[in-house]
Design an enzyme around this catalytic site. Structure first.
Site, PDB file in Angstrom:
ATOM      1  N   ASP A 491       0.835  -1.201   0.000  1.00  0.00           N
ATOM      2  CA  ASP A 491       0.000   0.000   0.000  1.00  0.00           C
ATOM      3  C   ASP A 491       0.872   1.255   0.000  1.00  0.00           C
ATOM      4  O   ASP A 491       2.080   1.202   0.280  1.00  0.00           O
ATOM      5  CB  ASP A 491      -0.923  -0.012   1.221  1.00  0.00           C
ATOM      6  CG  ASP A 491      -2.241   0.694   0.969  1.00  0.00           C
ATOM      7  OD1 ASP A 491      -2.338   1.463  -0.011  1.00  0.00           O
ATOM      8  OD2 ASP A 491      -3.190   0.491   1.760  1.00  0.00           O
ATOM      9  N   ASP A 561     -10.649   2.466  -3.251  1.00  0.00           N
ATOM     10  CA  ASP A 561     -11.140   2.158  -1.902  1.00  0.00           C
ATOM     11  C   ASP A 561     -12.662   2.204  -1.841  1.00  0.00           C
ATOM     12  O   ASP A 561     -13.254   1.783  -0.842  1.00  0.00           O
ATOM     13  CB  ASP A 561     -10.570   3.161  -0.899  1.00  0.00           C
ATOM     14  CG  ASP A 561      -9.123   2.870  -0.542  1.00  0.00           C
ATOM     15  OD1 ASP A 561      -8.629   1.770  -0.875  1.00  0.00           O
ATOM     16  OD2 ASP A 561      -8.473   3.744   0.067  1.00  0.00           O
TER      17      ASP A 561
END
Length: 750
Positions: A491, A561
């Site tokens: 990430d 997301d």
């Protein structure tokens, strides 16, 4: 002409610290299946280069000024077709000399040039004039290299062209070599310049976005002037995707018409400029972003650009997407030309957040295994003193309070349930509240004496530094050595600020924009070489680091997301213009989501996610027995079709763009033995029926068995039908209400 001489010695492809990465990519490119003939030639009489590959031709020549001049890019021409020698455009006025109006393959900034240059250099004496002339060429199978040189200074540029025989896509790059007596500063550099046929009715498509709203398809006419697509964020960014497609405005059928398209393989700050000049000619440049850019190229050093990929399709933007998908699967991905199907995974983030414990993760793993999940991933919160997002980043040791015996008991439990184990990391970031930052505050991007801006309570480590690169690789290698980890979710949750590198001389500090990304790539490449069984996902607060550069070194990407299943129809639609569904992770999460507070059925959420690589991120502790039954059924159903969804040919029958009430996608297996269709309805209106679905990509004379997977087909749907019937008469489905979805399957009969 004195500069036409025999072909150069054997081509040396890569330089600097990119050598390992690019050599691996060259191997994967060569390994791709080539089903159509590719031919690269140079005519010594006319000085014409011709690249014929798949269904396209790309042709340019050396003109009377010893410049490389674009002549043709489009549908494949007959072998017997010939071109006259290249000739510069005539001067139309003193304001616009031929050097500005002639479509050139690669041009330095110098002389009379007012369009975007391919290369701009400043020499130590302040000279900024660069005029590149053709020197020589070398052809080796499907590869062409051309060497150019400045008229007086020892700056050499090697242009590289690699043609893919199955898709016709060209992979282009440039290598700049400094043979002068001192350093030079590269202030702008393109990997390639693409020139389109002269025309005045062009339309540009590109992708824009932001966090939780990535990959929105934009369309605009191309008019005189310049459109700049870019990221100034240090990495790829969600604001624009490094992709473009250009067609004619009057061709509105996504399956018909000429399309020229391209994608830049660079994960740093980048730019693509689309420019229509004073003669309404269109040229496209792409490479590292020139904003705040200056690369110090030492005496004797070489600078290797990223790759800029370009292709042509006469089957509309849909055909262009399918060519890119095929190319990515066969030539870009780490496992190319035969990437494995993505496993069904479960990620524990929404269930636990930072409250990660050994017993809690084991309980979730049992529930995930019961519905057929194949990979269990523990997300943030397992390391350091990570209880919130305020602390712990940079301290990559297993938290002893949460995992008193390390990760092994959890990993053993996951394996005993028939799943492999994955884990979340954010290697390039550090919290100021961490042991690492307290020990090495100089390791972050910063300007001396200036504020250090925190975002998400974290700073960006300067990966361009050799010591930071060694630290990041070291802890990742240690983590993989000590644990049976099959998957890293890598990430990256903020963009750059204060992009300073005060530890190096002033004239080298802006090298950070390139050296950071090169070290990032090299870590990925080294990890893959040492731990070949480990797969990696590229995630950046959603889809802010997706490009063909990172896709060569990672197995999947995280598009957004935003996991609201209805919003995802639009996000996933835009994503597939540039990238294959085979890498597009799509999770089933809880409903309503935090995004829109919209309630959607579990079946709808699954069908939305099943258009890509299926994952589950819901809190299984809150599921009912009926939820588990539905999920188990749909996971099994997905496994039966995922090869076709992930690696087949995608047709957008109805897109969710322009606030469409419907969305329909069709995926056809590469060998044509099956197809699967997903249909979605936002809301019924005034008792109108759902639009008839006309399928594509089928054999018109073959017969297909039609089976509903979820939802209902119209009562008059035959059990079998020909491909011609399915494409021309079409299929009716029974969808009414709000937020409804269904899918059906076509099986080709012997």
């Amino acid at each position: 002409m004195r500069l036409f001489r025999s072909q150069s010695s054997a081509y040396r492809f890569f330089g600097l610290t990119f050598s390992t990465l690019f050599a691996a990519l060259a191997i994967s490119f060569t390994a791709a299946a080539q089903t159509l003939p590719t031919h690269i030639s140079f005519d010594p009489e006319t000085h014409i280069f011709r690249i014929d590959s798949a269904d396209s031709s790309y042709i340019f020549g050396v003109n009377e000024s010893e410049q490389l001049q674009a002549l043709y890019w489009g549908k494949r021409l007959a072998d017997s077709d010939r071109f006259s020698p290249a000739k510069s455009m005539p001067e139309v006025a003193s304001f616009d000399a031929p050097s500005t109006t002639t479509q050139q393959e690669y041009i330095g900034w110098g002389g009379v040039l007012y369009v975007e240059p391919s290369l701009k250099i400043t020499f130590p004496d302040g000279n900024r004039d660069l005029r590149l002339k053709y020197l020589s060429n070398h052809i080796d199978g499907n590869h062409l290299s051309i060497q150019m040189k400045d008229i007086s200074r020892e700056i050499y540029v090697t242009l590289n062209y690699d043609a893919d025989g199955e898709t016709g896509i060209l992979r282009r790059s440039a290598e700049i070599e400094n043979r002068t007596g001192g350093p030079v500063s590269i202030e702008e550099v393109s990997a390639a310049t693409w020139n389109l046929p002269r025309g005045t009715d062009y339309r540009l498509r590109y992708l824009t976005g932001r966090w939780a709203g990535e990959n929105t398809v934009q369309e605009q006419p191309l008019n005189p002037g310049k459109t700049v697509l870019e990221s100034r964020r240090g990495t790829t960014g969600a604001q624009n995707a490094p992709w473009f497609a250009i067609d004619h405005r009057n061709e509105n059928d996504s399956e018909h018409g000429d399309v020229w398209f391209g994608a830049l393989g660079w994960s740093g700050s980048w730019q693509i400029t689309i420019e229509q000049d004073v003669l309404q000619q269109v040229r496209v440049n792409g490479g590292p972003n020139s904003f705040d850019f200056a690369y110090h190229l030492a005496k004797g050093a070489k600078f290797q650009t990223p790759y800029f990929y370009g292709g042509y399709s006469d089957q509309g933007v849909g055909g262009a997407s399918r060519l890119l998908h095929r190319y990515e699967l066969d030539s870009i991905l780490p496992q190319a030309p035969k990437p494995k199907v993505r496993p069904v995974l479960y990620n524990s983030w929404e269930a636990t957040g930072f409250d990660v414990t050994e017993t809690g993760q084991m309980a979730l793993a049992e529930k995930a295994a019961s519905i057929g999940v194949e990979r269990f991933v523990i997300d943030d919160g397992w390391f350091g003193q990570r209880k919130t997002d305020h602390a712990g980043l940079g301290d990559w040791y297993v938290n002893p309070q949460k995992f008193p015996n390390g990760l092994k008991p959890l990993i053993d439990k996951v394996h005993s349930l028939g799943m492999d184990f994955g884990i979340w990391v954010e290697p390039e970031m550090v919290n100021p509240d961490s042991d690492l930052y307290r020990k090495h505050p100089d390791w972050v991007l910063n300007f001396d004496g200036r504020p250090r801006t925190e975002r998400r309570n974290q700073l960006v480590l300067n990966l361009a530094r050799p010591d930071v690169r060694a630290y990041v690789y070291g802890f990742l290698d240690k983590l993989l050595n000590e644990n049976q980890i099959a998957f890293l979710k890598w990430d990256y949750n903020r963009n750059w600020s204060e992009p300073g590198w005060p530890a190096v001389p002033v004239d080298e500090q802006k090298n950070v924009y390139v050296d950071f990304i090169r070290n990032y790539y090299s870590i990925l490449a080294e990890l893959r070489e040492k731990h070949p069984g480990v797969e990696i996902e590229s995630c950046s607060g959603g889809g802010a680091r997706v490009d063909l550069g990172v896709m060569h070194l990672t197995d999947e990407v995280w598009p957004s997301d935003n996991t609201d299943a209805f919003d995802r129809l639009l996000i996933q639609n835009g994503f597939t213009y540039a990238y294959t569904p085979g890498v597009m992770m799509a999770w089933v999460t809880d409903s309503p989501t935090w995004v829109n507070n919209r309630t959607l059925s579990l079946q709808y959420r699954f069908l939305s996610s099943m258009q890509g690589s299926l994952g589950i991120g819901a809190n299984l502790n809150k599921w009912t027995p009926e939820d588990f039954d539905t999920a188990k059924k749909m996971v099994a159903q997905y496994k039966g079709i995922r090869e076709t969804v992930q690696h087949g040919s995608l047709y957008r029958i109805i897109t969710p763009e322009h606030d469409s009430q419907q969305s329909v996608t069709e995926s056809v297996a590469r060998d044509g033995h099956e197809a699967v269709v997903f249909a979605f309805l936002h809301s019924s209106r005034e008792n109108y029926p759902y639009p008839r679905i006309h399928l594509h990509g089928l054999n018109p004379t073959a017969r297909y068995r039609i089976t509903s997977l979820d939802g209902k087909l119209a009562d008059d749907t035959p059990e079998t039908a020909s491909g011609a019937w399915l494409e021309n008469r079409g299929v009716d489905v029974d969808l009414k209400g709000d937020f409804q979805a269904m899918s059906f399957h076509l099986e080709r009969l012997p």
